[in-house]
Design an enzyme around this catalytic site. Structure first.
Site: not given
Length: 183
Positions: A45, A50, A98-99, A140-141, A144
């Site tokens: 994701g 991000q 997480c990226l 999660h996304e 953000h």
């Protein structure tokens, strides 16, 4: 085009994202670039903040996990202006990474099931219920878009134990196998 991924400490990750009223802000190329960035970073994701865009949009593709859960076989989606409006009381503990927080993986409690309204890349409305891994990725996304990161959901003890790593990360001291940026 592969975008750099903004890392913990970047201001854009803490700002609530803006609702997308003007369709011209989201081009098919931008969505394609979001997926390309996510794939090149080995993510499932990626949210617009991000990659430095303060917009209520995220992409997911958990189809590689279909061996573990066949329901994920077609779970490649674009979420524009999403709204999670229902969450189950039952929460499940599962590992997350997480990226934007490279190298850190922690166990996080999240609701097992959610209901979400959103627009897809064709501006078609959807109202769906998800559970399990799909619900986790979406939540999660979605976080953000509200300026929340998964490390914010950790217990006070875990946050304390990670304080040094996160502080170093916000100063540019981390390793990632993909392009990153801090701002």
């Amino acid at each position: 085009m592969i975008f750099p991924v903004y890392v913990y400490g970047s201001a854009v990750l803490r700002e609530p994202a803006e609702e997308i009223a003007d369709r011209s802000l989201i081009t098919p190329r931008f969505i394609e670039d979001m997926f390309e960035t996510m794939y090149s970073s080995d993510g499932v994701g990626l949210a617009a903040p991000q990659v430095g865009r303060n917009l209520r949009l995220f992409v997911v593709d958990a189809s590689p996990n279909a061996d573990d859960d066949p329901r994920l076989a077609d779970f490649k989606k674009v979420f524009i202006n999403p709204e999670i409006y229902e969450r189950s009381e039952e929460e499940v503990l599962m590992g997350e990474g997480c990226l934007s927080v490279p190298g850190i993986h922690e166990e996080v409690y999240r609701p097992e099931r959610i209901r979400i309204r959103y627009l897809d890349e064709n501006w078609q409305e959807h109202d769906e219920e998800w559970d399990g891994f799909a619900a986790r990725v979406i939540q999660h996304e979605y976080d953000h878009l509200d300026g929340v990161m998964f490390v914010d959901r950790l217990s006070p003890l875990r946050k304390t134990l990670l304080r040094g790593k996160l502080s170093s990360m916000s100063k540019g001291k981390y390793k990632a196998s993909y392009r990153t940026k801090q701002k």
